[in-house]
Design an enzyme around this catalytic site. Structure first.
Site, PDB file in Angstrom:
ATOM      1  N   ARG A 145       0.848  -1.210   0.000  1.00 56.46           N
ATOM      2  CA  ARG A 145       0.000   0.000   0.000  1.00 56.46           C
ATOM      3  C   ARG A 145       0.877   1.251   0.000  1.00 56.46           C
ATOM      4  NH1 ARG A 145      -1.651   1.178   6.191  1.00 56.46           N
ATOM      5  NH2 ARG A 145      -0.050  -0.077   7.196  1.00 56.46           N
ATOM      6  N   GLU A 158     -18.259   4.781  -0.355  1.00 51.41           N
ATOM      7  CA  GLU A 158     -17.546   4.187  -1.492  1.00 51.41           C
ATOM      8  C   GLU A 158     -18.359   4.169  -2.774  1.00 51.41           C
ATOM      9  OE1 GLU A 158     -15.105   2.886   1.957  1.00 51.41           O
ATOM     10  OE2 GLU A 158     -17.256   3.085   1.557  1.00 51.41           O
ATOM     11  N   PHE A 196     -14.483  -2.779   1.412  1.00 48.72           N
ATOM     12  CA  PHE A 196     -15.471  -1.748   1.100  1.00 48.72           C
ATOM     13  C   PHE A 196     -15.433  -1.345  -0.369  1.00 48.72           C
ATOM     14  CE2 PHE A 196     -14.091  -0.590   5.602  1.00 48.72           C
ATOM     15  CZ  PHE A 196     -14.973  -1.502   6.164  1.00 48.72           C
ATOM     16  N   HIS A 203      -5.565  -3.278   2.434  1.00 49.94           N
ATOM     17  CA  HIS A 203      -5.862  -4.129   3.586  1.00 49.94           C
ATOM     18  C   HIS A 203      -6.604  -5.407   3.166  1.00 49.94           C
ATOM     19  CE1 HIS A 203      -4.652  -0.487   5.539  1.00 49.94           C
ATOM     20  NE2 HIS A 203      -4.858  -0.963   6.762  1.00 49.94           N
ATOM     21  N   ASP A 247      -7.608  -6.418  12.620  1.00 52.52           N
ATOM     22  CA  ASP A 247      -8.894  -5.845  12.201  1.00 52.52           C
ATOM     23  C   ASP A 247      -9.996  -6.910  12.133  1.00 52.52           C
ATOM     24  OD1 ASP A 247      -7.710  -3.413  12.054  1.00 52.52           O
ATOM     25  OD2 ASP A 247      -7.706  -3.257   9.880  1.00 52.52           O
ATOM     26  N   ARG A 272      -1.541  -4.614   3.713  1.00 54.25           N
ATOM     27  CA  ARG A 272      -1.242  -3.815   4.902  1.00 54.25           C
ATOM     28  C   ARG A 272       0.131  -4.142   5.482  1.00 54.25           C
ATOM     29  NH1 ARG A 272      -4.369  -4.394  10.744  1.00 54.25           N
ATOM     30  NH2 ARG A 272      -3.418  -2.593  11.777  1.00 54.25           N
TER      31      ARG A 272
END
Length: 315
Positions: free
Chosen positions: A10, A58, A83, A109, A117, A167
């Site tokens: 990322r 989104e 998302f 992620h 998470d 991530r």
């Protein structure tokens, strides 16, 4: 060999966007209130007038990106993979892919390595979702150098592209002095004739470690890095099936709908061989440290090596 770079893809993506934007003033970036996490904040800092925070919306973000593409810009729309591909599926399908607009979608992620998470954010379905959409190119780069090259290729490609971002900081294994990226072309990282391992994304390096360990044991395993899931490199897969007779896929994604199924679609039509699938076995993840989760889901070098041994020893 260049010095190893330990970096999350990322972050590599954010850096690449920033570098590309210096030469291409048509690049604009949208984020869904996650710029610090997706690392589009790197672009935002350098180009505040070309960055737009759409908030936690989104679907709306994809619609705005589609409009900017229709106006001649090159929009990049970023959010967590869960998302970006889940919440905004309809807008991606109907507003971006159907008219084949020049939008680049970044899903950060992704996979089990999202770690603490937990299952709600550990997207293990994004590749399956995106590769099922007509006109969509799907990229899953494996390290820092590959992500930078893939981002450049995505920007230069005229059409919708989904790029999977990780991530977790991981070691690079490609050499920027010799590395060459081409959309839709797999890369043979290690030659071998006993079996072929086809991997994608973060776990490519784990597979590379595994085949090197096995080489010392006398097992000759070919390793192919598939950075472009769609369109997949049919030629390299068929050649491997013909020459080694056995294939193992490795992916940080559900084994349903991802790399494994993409490979199986090729070999069943062209050269039927047994395909053993290493990946998330159609189950949800759970919260925990990233490397512990990767080990628990058998996506680390020792587990990959053992599966290769088992397949080679099958008679």
């Amino acid at each position: 060999m260049a010095e190893t770079v330990k970096k999350a893809t990322r972050e590599s993506f954010g850096e690449a966007l920033c570098e590309l934007a210096e030469q291409n003033k048509d690049i604009v970036v949208f984020d869904a209130d996650l710029a610090a996490a997706t690392k589009t904040s790197i672009f935002q800092k350098a180009n505040p007038d070309r960055f737009f925070d759409c908030g936690i919306a989104e679907g709306n973000m994809m619609g705005v990106a589609a409009g900017m593409a229709a106006a001649g810009k090159i929009p990049v729309a970023a959010s967590f993979a869960m998302f970006a591909t889940g919440r905004a599926f309809e807008q991606i399908r109907n507003s971006i892919a159907y008219p084949k607009l020049n939008v680049k979608i970044a899903g950060s992620h992704a996979g089990i390595s999202t770690g603490e998470d937990g299952a709600t954010h550990q997207c293990i379905e994004d590749i399956a979702i995106m590769r099922a959409i007509p006109n969509m190119v799907v990229l899953n780069p494996a390290d820092h150098w590959e992500m930078k090259a893939a981002t450049k290729a995505a920007i230069e490609y005229n059409g919708p592209v989904y790029i999977r971002l990780g991530r977790l900081a991981i070691d690079s294994f490609n050499d920027p002095e010799t590395y060459s990226f081409e959309l839709g072309k797999g890369i043979t990282l290690h030659e071998g004739n006993d079996v072929t391992v086809i991997a994608s994304g973060l776990v490519v390096n784990e597979a590379l470690k595994a085949v090197k360990v096995l080489e010392a044991e006398g097992i000759s395993a070919r390793l192919i890095n598939i950075h472009t899931i769609k369109p997949i490199d049919r030629d390299i897969v068929i050649k491997a099936a013909q020459e080694t007779g056995r294939i193992i896929t490795v992916e940080e994604h559900n084994v349903v709908g991802g790399l494994a199924d993409a490979v199986c679609e090729v070999v069943t039509a062209e050269c039927p061989v047994k395909v053993t699938r290493i990946g998330v076995q159609d189950e949800f993840g759970y919260s925990g440290p990233a490397w512990e989760l990767l080990d628990a889901f058998k996506l680390t070098q020792p587990h990959i090596a053992q599966v290769i041994r088992d397949v080679v020893n099958e008679k």
